[in-house]
Scaffold this motif. Structure first.
Motif, short mmCIF file in Angstrom:
data_model
loop_
_atom_site.label_atom_id
_atom_site.label_comp_id
_atom_site.label_asym_id
_atom_site.label_seq_id
_atom_site.Cartn_x
_atom_site.Cartn_y
_atom_site.Cartn_z
N UNK A 113 0.87 -1.07 -0.01
CA UNK A 113 0.05 0.22 0.08
C UNK A 113 0.71 1.41 -0.06
N UNK A 114 0.31 2.44 -0.69
CA UNK A 114 1.38 3.56 -0.79
C UNK A 114 0.86 4.60 0.11
N UNK A 115 1.74 5.33 0.55
CA UNK A 115 1.30 6.69 1.35
C UNK A 115 0.19 7.45 0.65
N UNK A 171 8.54 2.58 1.08
CA UNK A 171 9.60 1.77 0.37
C UNK A 171 9.47 1.74 -1.09
N UNK A 172 8.32 1.58 -1.60
CA UNK A 172 8.18 1.27 -3.34
C UNK A 172 8.93 2.60 -3.83
N UNK A 173 9.06 3.63 -3.19
CA UNK A 173 9.46 5.00 -3.92
C UNK A 173 10.98 4.63 -4.23
N UNK A 174 11.61 3.76 -3.51
CA UNK A 174 12.96 3.53 -4.00
C UNK A 174 12.96 3.08 -5.67
N UNK A 210 17.40 8.43 -0.42
CA UNK A 210 16.58 8.43 -1.72
C UNK A 210 15.28 8.42 -1.28
N UNK A 211 14.73 8.17 -0.05
CA UNK A 211 13.27 8.15 0.26
C UNK A 211 13.04 9.50 0.80
N UNK A 212 13.94 10.34 1.59
CA UNK A 212 13.52 11.60 2.10
C UNK A 212 12.72 12.53 1.29
N UNK A 213 13.28 12.74 -0.18
CA UNK A 213 12.60 13.71 -1.09
C UNK A 213 11.06 13.49 -1.16
#
Length: 215
Positions: free
Chosen positions: A25-27, A162-165, A208-211
């Motif tokens: 699931x995504x934010x 985590x998928x955003x990686x 990588x995830x912070x942005x």
């Protein structure tokens, strides 16, 4: 005394918890009870109860007129979670390295290869599942239920991000390097080196995830 068999509600909760942890699931995503029930092959009541339980843990938020939604982390919240993960998971990795047996090491070697293959195939789902199992097996070797429970609670907060990686091409060249460092340190029986490798893994992924976090 025999342990009671898990109820359908317990099983539904455990499955949804894992899906959150591995980024299924995504934010910001709204979770639809009937769609989840159909996917799991259960009634709506176990799903509703599981979602309420996850909301009580802070893994979901009940948004007026929208229902249960995956929360979005602010930058400050993400940094707090990352620092907490470095503390908890670094400790679990070092303790686990001391206790890991030969079969456990072989399992981690295989999982590291699975992650390599998943990256080559650009298969985010396969990578994230193998990644979760890699960390889980290493940390479980520490034989600390309290530490493991704390780690799994923190995973719930960051898993959906985590998928955003896989949206950052630069990340795909480096996100598996630390796992290779970890297995080499394990083979050398260097528990401090294992801790450093896991901390590196978390830190690099975090940059990588912070942005993708809010303000």
């Amino acid at each position: 005394m025999k342990t009671p068999a898990p109820t359908q509600q317990d099983q539904t909760y455990a499955r949804l918890r894992q899906w959150l942890t591995v980024g299924q699931f995504l934010p910001g995503e709204r979770l639809k009870i009937h769609a989840i029930a159909d996917k799991l092959g259960v009634g709506v009541m176990p799903v509703r109860a599981a979602l309420q339980r996850l909301a009580a843990e802070g893994a979901l938020v009940n948004v007026p007129h929208a229902g249960m939604t995956v929360p979005k982390l602010s930058l400050a919240e993400f940094d707090d979670v990352l620092q907490t993960r470095l503390l908890l998971e670094g400790e679990a990795a070092e303790r686990g390295a001391h206790r890991l047996d030969a079969a456990g090491l072989e399992a981690l070697l295989a999982l590291e290869q699975h992650m390599c293959n998943a990256l080559a195939a650009h298969d985010a789902k396969a990578y994230l599942y193998a990644n979760e199992l890699f960390h889980l097996r290493l940390y479980q070797a520490a034989a600390s239920p309290t530490l493991m429970a704390l780690i799994e609670t923190v995973w719930l907060k960051v898993g959906p991000l985590s998928n955003k990686l896989f949206e950052v091409s630069a990340s795909l060249r480096v996100i598996n390097e630390a796992h290779g460092d970890a297995v080499m340190a394990l083979q050398a029986k260097d528990s401090a080196g294992v801790r450093r490798a896991i901390e590196k893994d978390l830190f690099v992924a975090g940059q990588f995830l912070r942005p993708f976090c809010g303000g």
